[in-house]
Design an enzyme around this catalytic site. Structure first.
Site, mmCIF file in Angstrom:
data_model
loop_
_atom_site.group_PDB
_atom_site.id
_atom_site.type_symbol
_atom_site.label_atom_id
_atom_site.label_comp_id
_atom_site.label_asym_id
_atom_site.label_seq_id
_atom_site.Cartn_x
_atom_site.Cartn_y
_atom_site.Cartn_z
ATOM 1 N N CYS A 1 -26.125 3.340 7.707
ATOM 2 C CA CYS A 1 -25.173 1.893 6.681
ATOM 3 C C CYS A 1 -24.200 3.315 5.557
ATOM 4 O O CYS A 1 -22.993 2.176 6.386
ATOM 5 C CB CYS A 1 -25.957 0.754 6.003
ATOM 6 S SG CYS A 1 -27.074 -0.188 6.220
ATOM 7 N N HIS B 1 -28.831 2.280 16.444
ATOM 8 C CA HIS B 1 -28.347 3.312 17.558
ATOM 9 C C HIS B 1 -27.952 3.705 18.384
ATOM 10 O O HIS B 1 -29.632 3.631 19.483
ATOM 11 C CB HIS B 1 -27.991 4.276 16.442
ATOM 12 C CG HIS B 1 -29.156 5.412 16.156
ATOM 13 N ND1 HIS B 1 -30.888 4.712 15.408
ATOM 14 C CD2 HIS B 1 -30.244 5.653 16.966
ATOM 15 C CE1 HIS B 1 -31.364 5.327 15.233
ATOM 16 N NE2 HIS B 1 -31.203 6.375 16.252
ATOM 17 N N GLY C 1 -40.391 7.933 18.986
ATOM 18 C CA GLY C 1 -38.893 9.317 18.650
ATOM 19 C C GLY C 1 -38.061 8.333 18.273
ATOM 20 O O GLY C 1 -36.790 9.334 17.433
ATOM 21 N N THR D 1 -36.210 8.000 14.407
ATOM 22 C CA THR D 1 -36.406 8.723 13.035
ATOM 23 C C THR D 1 -35.199 7.624 11.818
ATOM 24 O O THR D 1 -35.438 7.975 11.392
ATOM 25 C CB THR D 1 -36.135 10.165 13.479
ATOM 26 O OG1 THR D 1 -34.623 10.225 13.953
ATOM 27 C CG2 THR D 1 -36.586 10.879 14.013
ATOM 28 N N ASP E 1 -23.769 13.049 16.593
ATOM 29 C CA ASP E 1 -24.808 13.432 16.067
ATOM 30 C C ASP E 1 -24.996 14.875 15.454
ATOM 31 O O ASP E 1 -24.572 15.650 15.746
ATOM 32 C CB ASP E 1 -25.908 13.502 16.862
ATOM 33 C CG ASP E 1 -26.891 13.293 16.912
ATOM 34 O OD1 ASP E 1 -27.672 12.255 16.764
ATOM 35 O OD2 ASP E 1 -27.803 14.052 16.196
ATOM 36 N N HIS F 1 -26.020 -3.775 9.339
ATOM 37 C CA HIS F 1 -27.875 -3.132 9.788
ATOM 38 C C HIS F 1 -28.855 -4.049 10.109
ATOM 39 O O HIS F 1 -29.407 -5.053 9.624
ATOM 40 C CB HIS F 1 -28.516 -2.711 7.567
ATOM 41 C CG HIS F 1 -29.835 -2.690 8.192
ATOM 42 N ND1 HIS F 1 -29.517 -0.889 8.319
ATOM 43 C CD2 HIS F 1 -30.806 -2.654 8.238
ATOM 44 C CE1 HIS F 1 -31.451 -1.050 8.519
ATOM 45 N NE2 HIS F 1 -31.781 -1.789 8.338
ATOM 46 N N ASN G 1 -34.397 4.901 21.162
ATOM 47 C CA ASN G 1 -35.415 5.171 21.171
ATOM 48 C C ASN G 1 -36.019 3.601 20.171
ATOM 49 O O ASN G 1 -34.958 3.434 19.145
ATOM 50 C CB ASN G 1 -35.486 6.060 19.477
ATOM 51 C CG ASN G 1 -34.960 7.449 20.368
ATOM 52 O OD1 ASN G 1 -35.637 7.727 21.731
ATOM 53 N ND2 ASN G 1 -34.651 8.724 20.291
HETATM 54 P P1 AMP Z 1 -33.340 8.777 16.628
HETATM 55 O O1 AMP Z 1 -34.326 9.997 16.837
HETATM 56 O O2 AMP Z 1 -33.185 7.584 17.940
HETATM 57 O O3 AMP Z 1 -33.899 7.973 15.433
HETATM 58 O O4 AMP Z 1 -31.865 9.416 16.411
HETATM 59 C C1 AMP Z 1 -31.208 10.006 15.194
HETATM 60 C C2 AMP Z 1 -30.324 10.983 15.643
HETATM 61 O O5 AMP Z 1 -29.431 10.675 14.193
HETATM 62 C C3 AMP Z 1 -31.262 12.316 15.447
HETATM 63 O O6 AMP Z 1 -30.666 12.163 17.224
HETATM 64 C C4 AMP Z 1 -30.547 12.398 14.056
HETATM 65 O O7 AMP Z 1 -29.894 13.867 14.661
HETATM 66 C C5 AMP Z 1 -28.948 12.196 13.873
HETATM 67 N N1 AMP Z 1 -28.396 11.760 12.274
HETATM 68 C C6 AMP Z 1 -29.193 11.952 11.464
HETATM 69 N N2 AMP Z 1 -29.067 11.821 9.874
HETATM 70 C C7 AMP Z 1 -27.181 11.920 11.073
HETATM 71 C C8 AMP Z 1 -26.170 12.208 9.562
HETATM 72 N N3 AMP Z 1 -25.485 12.115 8.935
HETATM 73 N N4 AMP Z 1 -25.246 12.207 10.858
HETATM 74 C C9 AMP Z 1 -24.888 12.388 12.004
HETATM 75 N N5 AMP Z 1 -26.828 12.308 12.522
HETATM 76 C C10 AMP Z 1 -27.796 11.960 12.047
HETATM 77 ZN ZN ZN Z 2 -28.829 0.667 7.645
#
Ligand code: AMP
Ligand code: ZN
Length: 110
Positions: free
Chosen positions: A7, A96, A89, A91, A30, A46, A83
């Site tokens: 967000c 996204h 996976g 996180t 990423d 969101h 994911n």
């Molecule tokens: P997921 O594991 O599918 O939730 O993907 C989350 C992704 O967000 C991961 O590949 C992280 O490397 C990426 N990520 C987390 N914080 C940031 C950020 N500030 N800018 C760009 N990518 C991010």
């Molecule tokens: Zn959000």
């Protein structure tokens, strides 16, 4: 959502260089790329995950953005990944879609 990092990116509270942006969607590289091209495409509103999507126009907006991004950047072979849930996976709990490209992508994924 105030404590959501995506967000903050969508609101430009955290500076980013968008790969794509319109009023509904923003896409950016990423932080920890898993391929030469690794772009994240997110809705500006969101939504925590696929399981929380109520209005399917959110998905249409995301896929429209993916088509524009891949066409503009001449990306013909790519993988999209969503994911859903920590066991799969996820996180960051703001919906996204990953776009991965630029290297051989094996199947099945790990
Ligand atoms: P997921 O594991 O599918 O939730 O993907 C989350 C992704 O967000 C991961 O590949 C992280 O490397 C990426 N990520 C987390 N914080 C940031 C950020 N500030 N800018 C760009 N990518 C991010
Ligand atoms: Zn959000």
């Amino acid at each position: 959502m105030t404590d959501c990092i995506f967000c903050k990116i969508a609101n430009h509270e955290i500076p980013t260089t968008p790969v794509f942006e319109n009023d509904k969607v923003i896409a950016f590289n990423d932080l920890n790329p898993q391929a030469p091209t690794h772009i994240l495409v997110i809705p500006k509103q969101h939504v925590a995950s696929v399981s929380d999507v109520k209005d399917l126009s959110v998905m249409q907006d995301l896929f429209d953005a993916i088509q524009q991004i891949t066409t503009k950047n001449n990306i013909k072979d790519f993988r999209t990944v969503i994911n859903t849930g920590s066991g799969a996976g996820q996180t960051v709990f703001h919906l996204h879609i990953h776009i991965l490209a630029g290297r051989p992508l094996l199947w099945p994924p790990g």
